[in-house]
Design an enzyme around this catalytic site. Structure first.
Site, PDB file in Angstrom:
ATOM      1  N   GLU A 288      61.192 -46.888  36.333  1.00 44.09           N
ATOM      2  CA  GLU A 288      61.060 -45.473  35.969  1.00 44.09           C
ATOM      3  C   GLU A 288      61.546 -44.558  37.082  1.00 44.09           C
ATOM      4  O   GLU A 288      61.960 -43.433  36.837  1.00 44.09           O
ATOM      5  CB  GLU A 288      59.585 -45.130  35.661  1.00 44.09           C
ATOM      6  CG  GLU A 288      59.188 -45.472  34.245  1.00 44.09           C
ATOM      7  CD  GLU A 288      57.823 -44.920  33.832  1.00 44.09           C
ATOM      8  OE1 GLU A 288      57.114 -44.326  34.669  1.00 44.09           O
ATOM      9  OE2 GLU A 288      57.467 -45.110  32.659  1.00 44.09           O
ATOM     10  N   HIS A 309      62.163 -73.484  35.185  1.00 43.12           N
ATOM     11  CA  HIS A 309      62.434 -74.374  34.052  1.00 43.12           C
ATOM     12  C   HIS A 309      62.843 -73.581  32.818  1.00 43.12           C
ATOM     13  O   HIS A 309      62.831 -74.103  31.710  1.00 43.12           O
ATOM     14  CB  HIS A 309      61.205 -75.239  33.781  1.00 43.12           C
ATOM     15  CG  HIS A 309      60.891 -76.136  34.945  1.00 43.12           C
ATOM     16  ND1 HIS A 309      61.237 -77.463  34.995  1.00 43.12           N
ATOM     17  CD2 HIS A 309      60.313 -75.860  36.147  1.00 43.12           C
ATOM     18  CE1 HIS A 309      60.869 -77.986  36.157  1.00 43.12           C
ATOM     19  NE2 HIS A 309      60.301 -77.018  36.881  1.00 43.12           N
ATOM     20  N   LYS A 423      59.336 -41.443  21.967  1.00 45.14           N
ATOM     21  CA  LYS A 423      58.153 -40.736  21.453  1.00 45.14           C
ATOM     22  C   LYS A 423      58.575 -39.718  20.395  1.00 45.14           C
ATOM     23  O   LYS A 423      57.957 -39.614  19.338  1.00 45.14           O
ATOM     24  CB  LYS A 423      57.436 -39.989  22.584  1.00 45.14           C
ATOM     25  CG  LYS A 423      56.768 -40.891  23.591  1.00 45.14           C
ATOM     26  CD  LYS A 423      55.996 -40.055  24.601  1.00 45.14           C
ATOM     27  CE  LYS A 423      55.618 -40.869  25.813  1.00 45.14           C
ATOM     28  NZ  LYS A 423      55.213 -40.053  26.950  1.00 45.14           N
TER      29      LYS A 423
HETATM   30  O1  PA5 Z   1      54.390 -43.351  35.308  1.00 49.10           O
HETATM   31  C1  PA5 Z   1      54.191 -42.613  34.384  1.00 49.10           C
HETATM   32  O2  PA5 Z   1      54.156 -41.384  34.517  1.00 49.10           O
HETATM   33  C2  PA5 Z   1      53.927 -43.149  32.992  1.00 49.10           C
HETATM   34  O3  PA5 Z   1      54.088 -44.525  32.916  1.00 49.10           O
HETATM   35  C3  PA5 Z   1      52.517 -42.813  32.576  1.00 49.10           C
HETATM   36  O4  PA5 Z   1      51.625 -43.366  33.484  1.00 49.10           O
HETATM   37  C4  PA5 Z   1      52.213 -43.314  31.169  1.00 49.10           C
HETATM   38  O5  PA5 Z   1      53.144 -42.812  30.270  1.00 49.10           O
HETATM   39  C5  PA5 Z   1      50.819 -42.904  30.744  1.00 49.10           C
HETATM   40  O6  PA5 Z   1      50.673 -41.519  30.832  1.00 49.10           O
HETATM   41  P1  PA5 Z   1      49.265 -40.822  30.767  1.00 49.10           P
HETATM   42  O7  PA5 Z   1      48.478 -41.256  31.935  1.00 49.10           O
HETATM   43  O8  PA5 Z   1      49.565 -39.358  30.784  1.00 49.10           O
HETATM   44  O9  PA5 Z   1      48.619 -41.254  29.478  1.00 49.10           O
END
Ligand code: PA5
Length: 447
Positions: A288, A309, A423
């Site tokens: 990310e 393996h 989303k």
């Molecule tokens: O790193 C990030 O920002 C995302 O992976 C969030 O942690 C994830 O989408 C969950 O978001 P939230 O804590 O707002 O539910």
């Protein structure tokens, strides 16, 4: 004082000479300054940098709450996804007994939900929870993420029907934004205890906030030692402008130089299944943070020797687009000797009397040399033990390396605009109010 983890680049050297790594590491020291001063991209999300020192003030409250949950229930369900799931899961798996659910001795069960939308998963979980005396930790920074919100709706309903609304409220802890969001309002309305995720810490950097620390403490792991390890790493890296001796700068520089040789996939390797979820956390952190604007190193992971393996063939001999980073643990937590057999039909008596770890270490060294012969650069990160302290070090090490590496790649390591695309489509296809037109367009595409 305990050692700091170390980096070994011996098996990357013929692809990226040490002088070049040190030179880029020296140049990259400026990114540490940028991070400390908050003058780079994503500077609203730098709260994690000094977190190991600052979180100390909250550790007693977190531990007390953990103790309370352990005393009133036999199971805790942690609801969250992405950064609100992976850090806790990674540390709990790394530091707990490998077969915790099967232990006969009394233990507190940690279960997870809200990290998928599988009807089977949640249904199976409810079946288990019918028989359990459980608490819920629901984690969502935004408070609006679909997966955990759905899971919470279902589990809250289950718990309220089981023990009543008032008692359920005493068993539900919300970890969310300090001021806003749907989860916060629900928690305030229903009287759930709240822990706060600081505004300036993004999900994937939040493991050392209550997001990670509360579930980790409930599982019985020593969070003070974990934070101590992270603090030691902060002290060893954040202020160390000497590229040649700063492991964070060396790692960030080495992986970027390897990328420039055309190897755009980094495989994180562990030789113990305990590191499986740590790799999942690492993949989110780097994926990310770096994967944007057509840039980034694709983070993958394997558990060796298991995956030797399955994926071993490709790594040895497939397209030369990958490199490995091995987390090498010197000493396992337990000792086991291979027995002597009168009938040596498996011809393994030459191993009798040796520890299993000796075989595993030789498998590790043999793999490094073989993959190196197959033109795979290998970076090795050495830790003496997989315990709280060194897990804390690894967490901070990778967080800082990821930020520096993002700046070397010239991306903002602290945003994740690409996560929104699925989303929007999901909401449009589900006819969420406000998404009707988008839904129509998508359905046209599906004809
Ligand atoms: O790193 C990030 O920002 C995302 O992976 C969030 O942690 C994830 O989408 C969950 O978001 P939230 O804590 O707002 O539910």
């Amino acid at each position: 004082m305990k050692d700091i983890l170390s980096i070994n680049l011996k098996n990357a050297e013929r692809f990226v000479p040490s002088e070049e790594v040190i030179a880029l590491a020296q140049q990259s020291a400026r990114h540490l300054e940028t991070l400390k001063e908050g003058t780079g991209a994503g500077s609203d999300f730098l709260g994690w940098i000094t977190l190991p020192g600052e979180i100390a003030a909250q550790l007693d409250r977190i531990e007390q709450k953990a103790k309370h949950l352990r005393s009133v229930s036999d199971t805790t369900v942690v609801i969250g996804i992405g950064g609100s799931y992976l850090g806790a899961k990674a540390v709990i798996e790394a530091l707990s007994h490998s077969f915790t659910p099967l232990l006969k001795k009394k233990h507190h069960e940690m279960l997870f939900a809200g990290h998928n939308i599988s009807e089977d998963y949640i249904s199976d979980l409810l079946e288990i929870l019918d028989e359990r005396d459980y608490s819920i930790i629901v984690i969502s920074k935004s408070g609006t993420t679909t997966e955990p919100a759905i899971a919470f709706r279902i589990l809250k309903d289950h718990l309220e029907k089981k023990i009543g609304k008032l008692k359920a409220a005493e068993r539900i802890i919300a970890i969310t934004d300090g001021k806003k969001g749907a989860l916060r309002s629900q928690a305030e309305k229903n009287g759930y205890e709240i822990f706060v995720i600081p505004d300036n810490i993004g999900g994937r950097y939040s493991v050392l906030t209550p997001v990670g620390l509360l579930p980790i403490a409930v599982s019985g792991i020593d969070i003070k030692e974990l934070v101590k390890g992270a603090l030691a790493m902060e002290e060893a890296s954040l202020k160390n402008k000497n590229g040649a001796s700063n492991p964070v700068l060396i790692y960030a520089a080495a992986r970027n130089l390897v990328l420039r040789t055309g190897r755009s996939i980094e495989i994180l390797v562990g030789f113990t299944p305990k590191l499986h979820y740590f790799s999942e956390w690492w993949k989110q952190l780097f994926g990310e943070s770096e994967g944007k604007e057509g840039k980034g190193i694709f983070p993958a992971s394997v558990d060796f020797t298991t995956d030797l393996h399955s994926l071993g063939q490709y790594i040895q001999d497939g397209q030369r687009i990958l490199f490995e980073t091995i987390i090498s643990v010197k000493e396992p937590g337990k000792k086991l000797i291979i027995p002597l057999e009168n009938d040596d039909s498996d011809q393994l008596n030459f191993l009798a009397g040796k520890r299993l770890s000796e075989v595993n270490h030789n498998a590790e060294t043999g793999t490094i040399l073989a993959h190196n012969d197959g033109n795979v650069p290998v970076i090795k990160i050495d830790i003496p033990l997989l315990d709280e302290y060194y897990t804390g070090q690894l967490i901070y090490f990778f967080e800082l390396a990821c930020a520096v590496s993002g700046y070397i790649l010239d991306v903002n390591p602290f945003d994740q605009p690409g996560v929104e695309a699925y989303k929007k489509n999901m909401f449009a296809l589900l006819n969420k109010p406000g998404f009707e037109d988008a839904g129509k367009k998508l359905r046209e595409r599906l004809k």
